[in-house]
Design an enzyme around this catalytic site. Sequence first.
Site, PDB file in Angstrom:
ATOM      1  N   ASP A 158       0.799  -1.224   0.000  1.00  0.00           N
ATOM      2  CA  ASP A 158       0.000   0.000   0.000  1.00  0.00           C
ATOM      3  C   ASP A 158       0.833   1.276   0.000  1.00  0.00           C
ATOM      4  O   ASP A 158       0.343   2.342   0.385  1.00  0.00           O
ATOM      5  CB  ASP A 158      -0.951  -0.001   1.202  1.00  0.00           C
ATOM      6  N   ASP A 190      -6.690  -4.780  -4.516  1.00  0.00           N
ATOM      7  CA  ASP A 190      -6.410  -3.405  -4.085  1.00  0.00           C
ATOM      8  C   ASP A 190      -5.115  -2.869  -4.691  1.00  0.00           C
ATOM      9  O   ASP A 190      -4.961  -1.662  -4.897  1.00  0.00           O
ATOM     10  CB  ASP A 190      -6.268  -3.326  -2.561  1.00  0.00           C
TER      11      ASP A 190
END
Length: 377
Positions: A89, A150
């Site tokens: 991330d 994601d």
Amino acid sequence: MWAQAIEDALSVISQNIDRFGEKFPLTSTQGNRIYRLTPNNDWTEGFWSGLLWLSYEYTQDSRYRDAAMRALDNFRERLEQRVNLDHHDIGFLYSLSTKAHWILERDETSRSATLQAADVLLERWRDTPGILQAWGPKDDPENGGRIIIDCLMNLPLLHWAYQQTGSECYRQAAEKQTAISRRFLVRGDDSTYHTFYFDPVTGDSIRGGTHQGSRDGSTWTRGQAWGIYGFALAYRYLRQPELLETSKRLARYFVDRLPEDGVVYWDFDVPQVPETQRDSSAAAIAASGMLELASLLPERDVDREWLSAAAERIVASLAVNYSTKDEPAAQGLLNRGSYAVRLDISPDDYVIWGDYFYLEALMRLERGVPGYWYERQ
């Protein structure tokens, strides 16, 4: 309508600058409507920074810029000390903080930090099985060969680094991750897996699964939203027609399953009854992703109209039915966000990424401002 919704959001964000101080919001918990704050050691802190930059871009009020600049110091320190960066991330963290600053002000210090962040993300590349590992250290027994949908939203950081440096390693990793995500995370009916497992030693594909959906074979709505937006962004960078088509297909699946009020439940395969949790953040992400997708289509493309209409329907419902505009003490912009319902983690609360994508969608609709995923023309 969009301008008023933005003003309502700015009122909350302005108050939150004082409320949050030097910390960063993550989620509220179990309906208490107070954001849980972190010292910048999770995956979500970039969304607060992104909200501040969007607010400054809209208003030119130095109060937002000053708060965003203070946050940058924290992001640079986190990078230097490598605080909890052993995950994929990095793009969420640094595209919406240091890269946003570079895009808006061409600050060389922020450009350098963003390139450093891209290098950290690139460290997650595993030659076998040819993926960016989502979570955990190399050779982790559970996550050593795992990808998640994601990650598509983190790949713009690598594409940007390639544009800045000309170094093919960034582009190659992003292109390969996109291709393997399209092949293994997108199902034949245009739904998506949240995660997919590969054998980290042999590279063999093993199975699709979930971490936050209701079950392995279900379709987690936020994952589907990441796919819509992520494949659209991949097309912007790579210009491969199949990526545009995949984003369209995922968007159609999402739109065809919208509830009457246009805001999805947390998983497409759970009962759609009043007591089931929604995910306003999935709705906001999908809407912004559909607006990005529509912007990539020729004006006469037949899909452009329905994509734009669907996005506007979703954002209008968020503004009217889910925003906190009538709650003077609200710390979040949207009610009914969910982090991980099945895991009972903030199942019906504020979530900071929902706030960010809601304001991004509003900014796209009102002024054509696309956020900070790529350089402006």
